[in-house]
Write an enzyme that holds these catalytic residues in place. Structure first.
Site, PDB file in Angstrom:
ATOM      1  N   ARG A 277       0.921  -1.231  -0.024  1.00 47.82           N
ATOM      2  CA  ARG A 277       0.139  -0.171  -0.070  1.00 47.82           C
ATOM      3  C   ARG A 277       1.010   1.342   0.069  1.00 47.82           C
ATOM      4  O   ARG A 277       2.221   1.086   0.314  1.00 47.82           O
ATOM      5  CB  ARG A 277      -0.975   0.026   1.250  1.00 47.82           C
ATOM      6  N   LYS A 302      -1.789  -1.671   8.418  1.00 48.62           N
ATOM      7  CA  LYS A 302      -3.381  -1.869   8.491  1.00 48.62           C
ATOM      8  C   LYS A 302      -3.568  -3.092   9.222  1.00 48.62           C
ATOM      9  O   LYS A 302      -2.994  -4.048   9.070  1.00 48.62           O
ATOM     10  CB  LYS A 302      -4.132  -2.006   7.191  1.00 48.62           C
TER      11      LYS A 302
END
Length: 451
Positions: A277, A302
Site C-alpha cells: 500500500r 493496517k
C-alpha cells in the site's frame, strides 16, 4: 531592537547546517532568511505586524507565486526559533490555530492578499466537535479507538455531520432523527445518502449504549447497495503495462532531484511485486530491507499487523541498486531513516507524495488522462499483483485455492475473504479457469452412469 537575541547573527547558519539542505540551495535560503531577519531586527517581536512588513518588502522583489513557494523555509525557521527558545511561538502557527486550519500555506496566502483580515476570516473552519452533539461524538470516537479500531473513516463522517450542525444552529433543539433527515437532504448524491445511513446507524447504536430505553432505529440498506453496485472496478495492469510504467519512471524529468526517478521506479517495483500500500511504501525504513535474506519488513500497518515479505531475486537486485544510489546521493544511513528519502528536505516521502508521484507516472505512461480523478489508482497495482499472480498459478498448473491463504498473509489481510475482494475476473483469468474446468471437471459431465 531585535525580535530575537542573536548579536553574532549565527542562528540562520546553524539552522541551514542542521536542516542539511543541498549545498546549491543554501545561498538562496540564506539570502531569503537574512531578508526576514533584517525586517525582524526592526520590530520588537515576531508577530503578525512583523510578518506583514516583511511580506510587503518581499513583494517588491519577488513575484507572488515564487514568494509563496519559498515561505515554507521561513515556517521551518520559525519553528526552529521556537525549539531553541528565541521566540515563544510561530506567529503563522498561532493564526492557523486561531482559524482552525490544518496547514500554514493558506495563512501565508491570506496575508499576501489585498485585505488579509477578510481573507483570514474566510478561511475560518468550525472547531472539531463543536456542535451540540460534539462531546457525544468525540467520546464515541475515543471509545471505539480504545477498543482497538482505527475508526478514521467513521470519524470523518462524524466531523462532517458536526460541521453541518454548527452551520445550522436552529437544529440544536431538534431530535437526532430530525438532524439526520436534514443532513441527508443537504446533498442529493447517492454516496451522501449511503454515508447518512451508516452515520445514522453509528449514532443510534452509540445512543443505545448510553440509554437502552431508546432502541436503535432500522435504516434502509438500499442507498448503500446502490453505491456498492456503482463502485468502480479496479484497473488490472498487465506485466507489459507495468514494464511501460517502469520505463517512464526511469526517465522521469527531475533535474533538481536526481535521485527521484530511481525512487519512483523502486516504489512502482514494490507496489506491484510486493503488493504494498502507499502508506506501507512511505513507512519503510532503511533497516526494514534485508538484502542478505531477500526480505522486507512491513511494520504495524493496517489492522496493526507486522509481516516479513520474501522478495524475488530481481526485486532484491533493484532494491540494492536503489540503496547504492541513495547512499551516493548523501542520504542518511541510520536504519531508522526513511527508505524513500527526499533530497530537498532531508526527510521521507509522505503517503500523499508517494501517491502523487506514481499517479504522475501513470499519466505520462498514458493510463490516466492529463488531469482529473478518472482512470487507474495507485492501489490498482496491488489488485494487479493478486490477479496476475493467480493467473500465473493457473498457467503453471498450481491450484489457486491451495495458495490463497498464503497470498492473504503476504498481502497483510485479516482473512481470506479480504483477499477475495482483490480477485477481479479478467478475460485472461476467465479463460484459464475455463480451460482448467475443461481438463479437470468437464469429463465428469460426460461420464456414463454406472449400472
Amino acid at each position: 531592537m531585535s525580535a530575537w537575541h542573536d548579536p553574532e547573527r549565527t542562528v540562520i547558519d546553524a539552522f541551514l547546517e542542521i536542516s542539511q539542505f543541498r549545498p546549491g540551495s543554501r545561498p538562496t535560503y540564506r539570502w531569503f532568511l537574512r531578508s526576514f531577519e533584517d525586517v525582524a531586527r526592526r520590530h520588537p517581536a515576531v508577530d503578525r505586524q512583523m510578518l506583514d512588513a516583511w511580506l510587503k518588502a518581499m513583494e517588491k522583489r519577488w513575484r507572488l507565486p515564487t514568494l509563496l513557494n519559498q515561505v515554507c523555509i521561513v515556517d521551518r525557521f520559525l519553528d526552529h526559533l521556537v525549539e531553541i527558545g528565541l521566540i515563544t511561538d510561530n506567529p503563522v502557527a498561532v493564526l492557523r490555530r486561531r482559524y482552525n486550519l490544518k496547514q500554514n500555506k493558506p495563512v501565508w496566502r491570506a496575508l499576501t492578499s489585498p485585505n488579509p483580515d477578510e481573507a483570514l476570516a474566510a478561511l475560518r473552519r468550525p472547531a472539531p466537535f463543536g456542535s451540540v452533539l460534539g462531546d457525544f461524538m468525540r467520546e464515541h470516537v475515543a471509545l471505539m479507538r480504545r477498543r482497538g479500531y482505527q475508526y478514521e473513516t467513521q470519524a470523518h463522517w462524524l466531523l462532517r455531520f458536526d460541521r453541518f450542525l454548527q452551520a445550522n444552529p436552529e437544529l440544536a433543539e431538534a431530535s437526532l432523527e430530525t438532524m439526520l433527515e436534514r443532513w441527508a437532504a443537504a446533498k442529493p448524491t447517492r454516496n451522501h445518502a449511503a454515508e447518512c445511513q451508516k452515520l445514522g446507524r453509528i449514532l443510534t447504536k452509540a445512543r443505545f449504549r448510553l440509554d437502552p430505553s431508546i432502541p436503535p432505529k432500522r435504516f434502509n440498506p438500499r442507498p448503500e447497495r446502490e453505491v456498492a453496485r456503482e463502485h468502480r472496478r479496479p484497473h488490472i495492469f498487465s506485466p507489459a503495462d507495468v514494464r511501460r510504467m517502469l520505463d517512464v519512471a526511469r526517465t522521469y524529468p527531475s533535474p533538481d532531484a536526481p535521485l527521484r526517478p530511481m525512487t519512483i521506479y523502486t516504489m512502482v517495483v514494490l507496489a506491484y511485486c510486493a503488493g504494498l500500500r502507499r502508506g506501507e511504501l512511505a513507512g519503510l525504513d532503511l533497516g526494514d530491507v534485508d538484502l542478505q535474506s531477500g526480505t522486507i519488513t512491513i511494520r504495524e500497518t493496517k489492522f496493526y499487523k507486522t509481516r516479513i515479505l520474501p522478495l524475488n531475486a530481481s526485486v532484491v537486485a533493484e532494491l540494492r541498486n536503489y540503496i547504492d544510489e541513495r547512499r551516493c546521493a548523501g542520504a542518511p544511513q541510520n536504519p531508522q531513516s526513511g527508505l524513500f528519502w527526499h533530497e530537498h528536505f532531508n526527510d521521507r516521502y509522505t503517503p500523499v507524495s508517494v501517491s502523487t508521484m506514481i499517479t504522475k507516472v501513470m499519466r505520462r505512461a498514458g493510463f490516466k488522462p492529463p488531469s482529473g480523478r478518472t482512470g487507474p489508482r495507485v492501489h490498482d497495482l496491488r489488485h494487479s499483483m493478486v490477479v496476475n499472480r493467480i493467473l500465473q498459478w493457473y498457467r503453471s498448473g498450481v491450484n489457486p485455492q491451495d495458495k490463497l491463504r498464503f497470498l492473504s498473509t503476504y498481502m497483510g489481510h485479516r482473512d481470506i475473504h479480504s483477499t477475495l475482494v482483490y480477485i477481479t475476473v479478467t478475460q485472461d483469468l476467465l479463460q484459464e479457469a475455463s480451460e482448467r474446468f475443461r481438463v479437470v471437471g468437464a469429463p465428469c459431465l460426460t461420464m456414463e452412469a454406472r449400472p
